[in-house]
Design a protein around this motif. Structure first.
Motif, PDB file in Angstrom:
ATOM      1  N   GLY A 141      46.726  46.566  47.009  1.00  0.00           N
ATOM      2  CA  GLY A 141      47.397  45.288  46.794  1.00  0.00           C
ATOM      3  C   GLY A 141      46.520  44.099  47.140  1.00  0.00           C
ATOM      4  N   HIS A 142      46.677  43.023  46.395  1.00  0.00           N
ATOM      5  CA  HIS A 142      45.971  41.779  46.691  1.00  0.00           C
ATOM      6  C   HIS A 142      46.765  40.626  46.103  1.00  0.00           C
ATOM      7  N   HIS A 143      46.898  39.551  46.867  1.00  0.00           N
ATOM      8  CA  HIS A 143      47.737  38.437  46.426  1.00  0.00           C
ATOM      9  C   HIS A 143      47.083  37.600  45.329  1.00  0.00           C
ATOM     10  N   LEU A 144      45.780  37.743  45.132  1.00  0.00           N
ATOM     11  CA  LEU A 144      45.094  36.951  44.118  1.00  0.00           C
ATOM     12  C   LEU A 144      44.558  37.789  42.962  1.00  0.00           C
ATOM     13  N   HIS A 145      43.985  38.943  43.276  1.00  0.00           N
ATOM     14  CA  HIS A 145      43.340  39.752  42.247  1.00  0.00           C
ATOM     15  C   HIS A 145      44.343  40.698  41.596  1.00  0.00           C
ATOM     16  N   ILE A 150      43.600  48.868  43.916  1.00  0.00           N
ATOM     17  CA  ILE A 150      42.829  49.221  45.112  1.00  0.00           C
ATOM     18  C   ILE A 150      42.091  47.952  45.505  1.00  0.00           C
ATOM     19  N   ASN A 151      42.277  47.494  46.732  1.00  0.00           N
ATOM     20  CA  ASN A 151      41.565  46.272  47.126  1.00  0.00           C
ATOM     21  C   ASN A 151      40.189  46.601  47.715  1.00  0.00           C
ATOM     22  N   ALA A 152      39.453  45.558  48.056  1.00  0.00           N
ATOM     23  CA  ALA A 152      38.070  45.753  48.488  1.00  0.00           C
ATOM     24  C   ALA A 152      37.959  46.624  49.732  1.00  0.00           C
TER      25      ALA A 152
END
Length: 262
Positions: A141-145, A190-192
């Motif tokens: 999860g990511h709020h921007l990507h 998948i986040n960084a």
């Protein structure tokens, strides 16, 4: 009780040793910072694949913009400009389970999948466990990507192109990603830090040391925030913005009420 020992460093009259090598003769001017860092932390010579993976991770984690760690560094530097190291240290305190340092929590999930007799079933169990408990799933999860984090795409592609990596951790992450999409009924990136967890695991970094790589990388990024603060200060603006944005709701007199009073 056995006397504690160290293998990291020793001084002598004409020089200094890092582990089993001479600092002056064997390292300065001959080895990069990343090579020596890997040697010191992991206790072995860095392989070419280690350098490629660690450098990619360090570059990825160095800068995240005006996040809590950078804001803390800028505010502390504004308050005590004579204490650069204190400002950077304050920002590093924010490298935790919510920002930057979440790779260790994801790594523990990947370890569960790799150690399970049925990795796919374990991945589904993890996804269901987190959905039912309504907890944030580390590494996802990511709020921007959206729909995907471009950093994780690049990092995982680098790892999957490396013939010298076993690929077990990356495969576990892929299994977990598929299970997450199935369980949640939608695609969750998948986040960084999820990708970083897999990459560091691939080169043998223990889960409990992974956050240290985030600290090393983030320290460089926070020094750059200090450098920018010196040239274009924003600390007072951040402070005053917050002071005006968060209203006082007590019974006492406010600044606005007191304006115009003698």
């Amino acid at each position: 009780m056995k006397t504690p020992e160290t293998r990291l460093c020793a001084h002598h009259l004409t020089g200094m040793s890092y582990r089993d090598v001479d600092l002056v003769e064997d390292l300065i001017g001959k080895k990069t910072f990343t090579e020596v860092m890997i040697m010191q932390i992991l206790g072995r010579e860095a392989r070419p694949v280690d350098l490629r993976i660690v450098d990619a991770v360090l570059v990825t984690l160095m800068e995240h913009g005006m996040t809590p760690s950078a804001i803390a560094t800028r505010l502390i530097y504004m308050s005590a400009p004579e204490n650069l190291q204190g400002a950077v240290a304050s920002g590093l305190m924010a490298v935790g389970s919510q920002f930057v340092g979440t790779m260790e929590n994801c790594s523990r999930l990947l370890d569960r999948i790799r150690q399970a007799a049925d990795g796919q079933a374990e991945a589904l169990a993890i996804a269901r466990e987190f959905r039912e408990s309504r907890r944030a799933l580390p590494g996802f999860g990511h709020h921007l990507h959206k729909p995907d984090d471009p950093r994780s795409i690049k990092l995982l592609a680098l790892a999957e192109a490396e013939p010298d990596l076993a690929g077990d951790a990356v495969k576990a992450l892929r299994l977990l990603a598929a299970a997450v999409d199935t369980t949640y009924g939608k695609h969750i990136t998948i986040n960084a830090t999820g990708a970083v967890a897999a990459l560091l695991s691939e080169i043998g970094v223990p889960t409990d040391l992974m956050r240290g790589f985030a600290v090393i990388s983030r320290a460089a990024g926070l020094v750059s925030h200090v450098a920018e603060e010196q040239q274009s200060p924003s600390g007072r603006y951040i402070w005053e913005t917050i002071d005006h944005a968060i209203p006082y709701v007590g019974a006492g007199k406010t600044r606005e009420q007191g304006e115009g009073q003698p």
